[in-house]
Design a protein around this motif. Structure first.
Motif, PDB file in Angstrom:
ATOM      1  N   ASP A  15       0.764  -1.121   0.053  1.00  0.00           N
ATOM      2  CA  ASP A  15       0.034  -0.179  -0.132  1.00  0.00           C
ATOM      3  C   ASP A  15       0.958   1.262  -0.159  1.00  0.00           C
ATOM      4  O   ASP A  15       1.627   1.557   0.986  1.00  0.00           O
ATOM      5  N   GLY A  16       0.955   1.880  -1.062  1.00  0.00           N
ATOM      6  CA  GLY A  16       1.795   3.031  -1.152  1.00  0.00           C
ATOM      7  C   GLY A  16       0.936   4.417  -1.306  1.00  0.00           C
ATOM      8  O   GLY A  16       1.292   5.513  -1.621  1.00  0.00           O
ATOM      9  N   SER A  17      -0.266   4.365  -0.780  1.00  0.00           N
ATOM     10  CA  SER A  17      -1.196   5.293  -0.970  1.00  0.00           C
ATOM     11  C   SER A  17      -0.721   6.658  -0.055  1.00  0.00           C
ATOM     12  O   SER A  17      -0.380   6.207   1.166  1.00  0.00           O
ATOM     13  N   ILE A  18      -1.344   7.613  -0.294  1.00  0.00           N
ATOM     14  CA  ILE A  18      -1.248   8.920   0.335  1.00  0.00           C
ATOM     15  C   ILE A  18      -2.203   8.669   1.881  1.00  0.00           C
ATOM     16  O   ILE A  18      -1.584   9.084   2.778  1.00  0.00           O
ATOM     17  N   GLY A  19      -3.169   8.232   1.728  1.00  0.00           N
ATOM     18  CA  GLY A  19      -4.063   7.893   2.681  1.00  0.00           C
ATOM     19  C   GLY A  19      -3.553   7.197   3.979  1.00  0.00           C
ATOM     20  O   GLY A  19      -3.676   7.445   5.035  1.00  0.00           O
ATOM     21  N   THR A  20      -2.644   6.280   3.554  1.00  0.00           N
ATOM     22  CA  THR A  20      -1.885   5.415   4.559  1.00  0.00           C
ATOM     23  C   THR A  20      -0.565   6.106   4.907  1.00  0.00           C
ATOM     24  O   THR A  20      -0.096   5.968   6.400  1.00  0.00           O
ATOM     25  N   ASN A  21       0.068   6.639   4.048  1.00  0.00           N
ATOM     26  CA  ASN A  21       1.491   7.212   4.316  1.00  0.00           C
ATOM     27  C   ASN A  21       1.828   8.599   4.448  1.00  0.00           C
ATOM     28  O   ASN A  21       2.798   8.970   4.675  1.00  0.00           O
ATOM     29  N   GLY A  22       0.557   9.489   4.061  1.00  0.00           N
ATOM     30  CA  GLY A  22       0.941  10.774   4.312  1.00  0.00           C
ATOM     31  C   GLY A  22       1.632  11.498   3.130  1.00  0.00           C
ATOM     32  O   GLY A  22       1.739  11.017   2.183  1.00  0.00           O
ATOM     33  N   THR A  23       1.750  12.587   3.227  1.00  0.00           N
ATOM     34  CA  THR A  23       2.131  13.467   2.103  1.00  0.00           C
ATOM     35  C   THR A  23       3.823  14.284   2.648  1.00  0.00           C
ATOM     36  O   THR A  23       3.779  14.309   3.907  1.00  0.00           O
ATOM     37  N   ALA A  24       4.636  14.195   1.616  1.00  0.00           N
ATOM     38  CA  ALA A  24       5.664  15.391   1.669  1.00  0.00           C
ATOM     39  C   ALA A  24       5.814  16.140   0.766  1.00  0.00           C
ATOM     40  O   ALA A  24       5.767  15.790  -0.231  1.00  0.00           O
ATOM     41  N   THR A  25       6.049  17.375   0.983  1.00  0.00           N
ATOM     42  CA  THR A  25       5.925  18.347   0.028  1.00  0.00           C
ATOM     43  C   THR A  25       7.311  19.292   0.140  1.00  0.00           C
ATOM     44  O   THR A  25       7.785  19.669   1.201  1.00  0.00           O
ATOM     45  N   TYR A  26       7.945  19.776  -0.875  1.00  0.00           N
ATOM     46  CA  TYR A  26       9.164  20.441  -1.097  1.00  0.00           C
ATOM     47  C   TYR A  26       9.047  21.319  -2.430  1.00  0.00           C
ATOM     48  O   TYR A  26       8.905  20.998  -3.242  1.00  0.00           O
ATOM     49  N   VAL A  27       9.119  22.748  -1.831  1.00  0.00           N
ATOM     50  CA  VAL A  27       8.927  23.697  -2.866  1.00  0.00           C
ATOM     51  C   VAL A  27      10.105  24.724  -2.952  1.00  0.00           C
ATOM     52  O   VAL A  27      10.126  25.215  -1.771  1.00  0.00           O
ATOM     53  N   LEU A  28      10.920  24.907  -3.907  1.00  0.00           N
ATOM     54  CA  LEU A  28      11.836  25.729  -3.879  1.00  0.00           C
ATOM     55  C   LEU A  28      11.421  26.776  -5.111  1.00  0.00           C
ATOM     56  O   LEU A  28      11.420  26.621  -6.183  1.00  0.00           O
ATOM     57  N   ASN A  29      11.309  28.123  -4.688  1.00  0.00           N
ATOM     58  CA  ASN A  29      11.361  29.339  -5.320  1.00  0.00           C
ATOM     59  C   ASN A  29      12.454  29.926  -5.757  1.00  0.00           C
ATOM     60  O   ASN A  29      13.195  30.024  -4.857  1.00  0.00           O
ATOM     61  N   GLY A  30      12.495  30.517  -6.822  1.00  0.00           N
ATOM     62  CA  GLY A  30      13.692  31.561  -7.153  1.00  0.00           C
ATOM     63  C   GLY A  30      14.720  30.791  -7.902  1.00  0.00           C
ATOM     64  O   GLY A  30      14.767  29.681  -7.871  1.00  0.00           O
ATOM     65  N   ASP A  31      15.935  31.726  -8.199  1.00  0.00           N
ATOM     66  CA  ASP A  31      17.255  30.779  -8.459  1.00  0.00           C
ATOM     67  C   ASP A  31      18.340  31.645  -8.136  1.00  0.00           C
ATOM     68  O   ASP A  31      18.139  32.836  -7.701  1.00  0.00           O
ATOM     69  N   GLY A  32      19.365  30.906  -7.819  1.00  0.00           N
ATOM     70  CA  GLY A  32      20.598  31.377  -7.583  1.00  0.00           C
ATOM     71  C   GLY A  32      20.452  31.886  -6.029  1.00  0.00           C
ATOM     72  O   GLY A  32      19.953  31.279  -5.104  1.00  0.00           O
ATOM     73  N   GLY A  33      21.239  33.120  -5.882  1.00  0.00           N
ATOM     74  CA  GLY A  33      20.998  33.834  -4.555  1.00  0.00           C
ATOM     75  C   GLY A  33      19.746  34.111  -3.900  1.00  0.00           C
ATOM     76  O   GLY A  33      19.437  34.332  -2.901  1.00  0.00           O
ATOM     77  N   SER A  34      18.792  34.378  -4.770  1.00  0.00           N
ATOM     78  CA  SER A  34      17.418  34.633  -4.772  1.00  0.00           C
ATOM     79  C   SER A  34      16.531  33.324  -4.308  1.00  0.00           C
ATOM     80  O   SER A  34      15.193  33.516  -4.031  1.00  0.00           O
ATOM     81  N   ALA A  35      16.906  32.411  -4.446  1.00  0.00           N
ATOM     82  CA  ALA A  35      16.138  31.084  -4.219  1.00  0.00           C
ATOM     83  C   ALA A  35      15.658  30.991  -2.613  1.00  0.00           C
ATOM     84  O   ALA A  35      16.429  31.583  -1.993  1.00  0.00           O
ATOM     85  N   TYR A  36      14.534  30.532  -2.515  1.00  0.00           N
ATOM     86  CA  TYR A  36      13.895  30.416  -1.175  1.00  0.00           C
ATOM     87  C   TYR A  36      13.062  29.211  -1.122  1.00  0.00           C
ATOM     88  O   TYR A  36      12.505  28.736  -1.999  1.00  0.00           O
ATOM     89  N   LEU A  37      12.997  28.661   0.081  1.00  0.00           N
ATOM     90  CA  LEU A  37      12.061  27.503   0.353  1.00  0.00           C
ATOM     91  C   LEU A  37      10.865  28.342   0.767  1.00  0.00           C
ATOM     92  O   LEU A  37      10.390  29.431   1.548  1.00  0.00           O
ATOM     93  N   PHE A  38       9.500  27.598  -0.028  1.00  0.00           N
ATOM     94  CA  PHE A  38       8.215  28.377   0.071  1.00  0.00           C
ATOM     95  C   PHE A  38       7.947  28.047   1.539  1.00  0.00           C
ATOM     96  O   PHE A  38       7.696  26.757   2.024  1.00  0.00           O
TER      97      PHE A  38
END
Length: 222
Positions: free
Chosen positions: A33-56
C-alpha cells in the motif's frame, strides 16, 4: 482370552488441531500500500534561482510518521522513504494426539513406546505445556510420556527441544517446550510437535473393561 481397550485422549488446548481452518494458506502473502491516505504526504517547494532562491513557507513537511523532508535547504532536500511491513500472526497446528490400546492376553506387560506427531506452522514463538494429565490408577498400570519438538514437517530428525526423561502420569504436568520462531525454524516455518507414550499394565487390569487417561497440551503464543 480376555479383551480390554484403553482409550487415551490428548487435546491441543486452546488451539485445537486444525481448528484454525487455514490449511490452504501455506506461505506468506504480501500486499503493498503506497497510498497517501496510509503514508501521508511530503512536500518540498523551492522558488527563485541562484542567490534569490528560497523555500516556500510551510511547504517542507510530512504528515503522519511515514514521510517527510530531511535536511531541506535552498540547494537540496532529502525525501524520507519509510517502508512499513506489517506481518500478521500465523499459527497452524494440525494432527491428533489421541491413542487407543487394544490389549489381549494375561499378566503384566510393557508396550513399546508409541509416538504421535502433529504439524506446526508458525511465524510466532510458541510455548507448549502439559496440563491436566492423570493416570489409569496405580493398580491398573502407568503411562510414561515424553514431549519433544523436531525441525520441519515431516521431521528432518533435528531435535529443537525436549526428549527429556519419561514422566509418569500426572508427573508429566508442567512439562514445557519453547519454540523460537526466529532462531529454530527452517525457512518453511514448520516444526513437528511429538508426544511419545509407553504403557505398562499390571495383572490387575480387568478384562472386558475400558480405561481412559487424558490430558492437554496447551499452546501459548508468545
Amino acid at each position: 482370552m480376555n479383551f480390554k481397550k484403553i482409550t487415551l485422549s490428548l487435546l491441543c488446548g486452546g488451539i485445537a488441531v486444525a481448528a484454525m481452518g487455514q490449511g490452504g494458506l501455506t506461505s506468506r502473502v504480501f500486499t503493498y500500500d503506497g497510498s497517501i491516505g496510509t503514508n501521508g504526504t511530503a512536500t518540498y517547494v523551492l522558488n527563485g534561482d541562484g542567490g534569490s532562491a528560497y523555500l516556500f513557507s510551510g511547504s517542507v513537511n510530512g504528515t503522519g510518521n511515514s514521510n517527510g523532508i530531511v535536511g531541506a535547504s535552498t540547494t537540496n532536500a532529502a525525501f524520507l522513504v519509510n517502508t512499513v511491513v506489517n506481518v500478521s500472526s500465523y499459527v497452524y497446528i494440525s494432527g491428533n494426539f489421541g491413542g487407543v490400546y487394544n490389549v489381549q492376553g494375561i499378566g503384566a506387560g510393557v508396550d513399546v513406546a508409541q509416538t504421535n506427531q502433529v504439524e506446526v506452522r508458525t511465524n510466532r514463538s510458541l510455548t507448549f505445556t502439559a496440563a491436566g494429565f492423570y493416570g489409569l490408577g496405580s493398580a491398573v498400570g502407568t503411562i510414561e510420556y515424553t514431549m519433544s519438538l523436531l525441525q520441519d514437517y515431516p521431521s528432518n530428525g533435528v531435535v529443537l527441544a525436549g526428549t527429556g526423561p519419561a514422566l509418569i502420569d500426572n508427573n508429566f504436568n508442567g512439562s514445557t517446550l519453547n519454540l523460537n520462531a526466529v532462531t529454530q525454524l527452517p525457512v518453511d516455518g514448520r516444526a513437528t510437535l511429538q508426544i511419545t507414550r509407553q504403557l505398562t499394565l499390571t495383572q490387575a487390569a480387568q478384562g472386558g473393561h475400558s480405561y481412559s487417561a487424558a490430558g492437554t497440551i496447551q499452546v501459548g503464543v508468545n
